[in-house]
Design an enzyme around this catalytic site. Structure first.
Site, PDB file in Angstrom:
ATOM      1  N   ASP A  72       7.017  -5.918   2.124  1.00  0.00           N
ATOM      2  CA  ASP A  72       6.675  -6.308   0.741  1.00  0.00           C
ATOM      3  C   ASP A  72       7.597  -7.464   0.347  1.00  0.00           C
ATOM      4  OD1 ASP A  72       5.537  -6.187  -1.874  1.00  0.00           O
ATOM      5  OD2 ASP A  72       7.183  -4.933  -2.567  1.00  0.00           O
ATOM      6  N   CYS A 112      -0.242  -3.190  -7.898  1.00  0.00           N
ATOM      7  CA  CYS A 112       0.962  -3.813  -7.339  1.00  0.00           C
ATOM      8  C   CYS A 112       1.796  -2.650  -6.844  1.00  0.00           C
ATOM      9  CB  CYS A 112       1.713  -4.588  -8.416  1.00  0.00           C
ATOM     10  SG  CYS A 112       3.387  -5.062  -7.911  1.00  0.00           S
TER      11      CYS A 112
HETATM   12  N1  DGL Z   1       4.758  -5.580  -4.711  1.00  0.00           N
HETATM   13  C1  DGL Z   1       3.949  -6.720  -4.750  1.00  0.00           C
HETATM   14  C2  DGL Z   1       2.479  -6.416  -4.931  1.00  0.00           C
HETATM   15  O1  DGL Z   1       2.029  -5.363  -4.561  1.00  0.00           O
HETATM   16  C3  DGL Z   1       4.361  -7.999  -5.403  1.00  0.00           C
HETATM   17  C4  DGL Z   1       5.470  -8.085  -6.375  1.00  0.00           C
HETATM   18  C5  DGL Z   1       5.914  -9.540  -6.530  1.00  0.00           C
HETATM   19  O2  DGL Z   1       6.659  -9.990  -5.657  1.00  0.00           O
HETATM   20  O3  DGL Z   1       5.498 -10.213  -7.492  1.00  0.00           O
HETATM   21  O4  DGL Z   1       1.726  -7.227  -5.379  1.00  0.00           O
END
Ligand code: DGL
Length: 265
Positions: free
Chosen positions: A11, A189
């Site tokens: 991630d 997210c």
């Molecule tokens: N955890 C990430 C997602 O699922 C992104 C968070 C980020 O870096 O803005 O989109």
């Protein structure tokens, strides 16, 4: 004896821990390498072209270094933008993360769904396609929040976060025209399930929050079903792509997920 190849979970930051949790429930002894691309965090405010240029190359480098069994792109932003390119770049199974619009549509009684993601994710044509395919009879409202990503990061560092901030983020979704009927919110997210309790506490009325992490874990287990994992669990490793002493503040939170912070990439 063969050394077990790890599962590599990736991630931009610590969001992938929400995916790691159900994976370790299903595969408790699978060796884990967790990588947070802190050098390029956050992804949600970047241009798609920047994500496309970075993620496949970085994952190819990580695959070379760790020789994983499989890679989980535990990031909706990277998956909705660059999953096809990642699959082309890698010669191994890749599990992506897509907004859980299908289960949300199955659950919604009022036929109004909220999609809470990063700014980049909620703009993706991928979300239009999922909405059309699985939620054609629903009103699908969206809100992108970089702030909520930051709140999840702060929580893992052990910092207190302000309940008013969660209320305001939910308000941006619920106050959109038609939002008064919203009964299900997709946490699109991977950072957001890590602050699910805070979101629930901030909800002005009962709302169901859904995410795709259990499905990703099942898919991971299925794709590795022929694999013989070690008899005993071993500590997983977590690494960040930047070399910043401030990242030490994540050590304790990562230990709660069975991960030992290691040297940067
Ligand atoms: N955890 C990430 C997602 O699922 C992104 C968070 C980020 O870096 O803005 O989109």
């Amino acid at each position: 004896m063969t050394i077990s190849r790890p599962l590599l979970i990736f991630d931009s930051g610590i969001g992938g821990l929400s995916v790691l949790r159900p994976i370790t429930k299903l595969l408790p002894t699978a060796p884990i390498v967790y990588v947070a691309d802190s050098a390029f965090y956050p992804y949600g405010t970047k241009k798609p072209s920047e994500i496309e240029a970075r993620v496949p190359v970085l994952l190819a480098r990580l695959a070379e270094r760790f020789d994983p069994e499989l890679i989980v792109v535990a990031c909706n932003t990277a998956s909705t933008i660059a999953l096809d390119q990642v699959r082309i770049a890698l010669n191994l199974p890749v599990v992506g993360t897509v907004p859980a619009i299908k289960p949300a549509a199955a659950l919604s009684k009022k036929r109004v769904i909220g999609v809470l993601g990063t700014e980049a994710t909620v703009r993706q044509p991928y979300v239009d396609r999922l909405s059309k395919e699985y939620a054609a009879d629903c009103l699908v409202l969206r809100h992108g929040s970089a702030e909520l990503v930051g709140l999840a990061e702060a929580k893992l560092r052990g910092e207190d976060t302000d309940p008013a901030a969660y209320r305001e983020i939910l308000r941006c979704l619920l106050d959109q025209p038609g939002g008064e009927k919203m009964d299900v919110i997709v946490l699109a997210c991977t950072h957001f399930p890590l602050v699910r309790q805070e979101l629930e506490a901030a909800s002005p009325r009962p709302l169901a929050f859904v995410d795709g992490s259990d499905g990703i874990a099942r898919r991971t287990a299925w794709l590795t079903r022929d694999r013989r994992w070690p008899a005993e669990p071993s500590p997983g490793i977590a690494l960040f792509t930047s070399d910043d002493p401030a990242l030490e503040s994540y050590r304790k939170g990562l230990a709660g997920f069975g991960l030992t912070l290691t040297e940067p990439l």
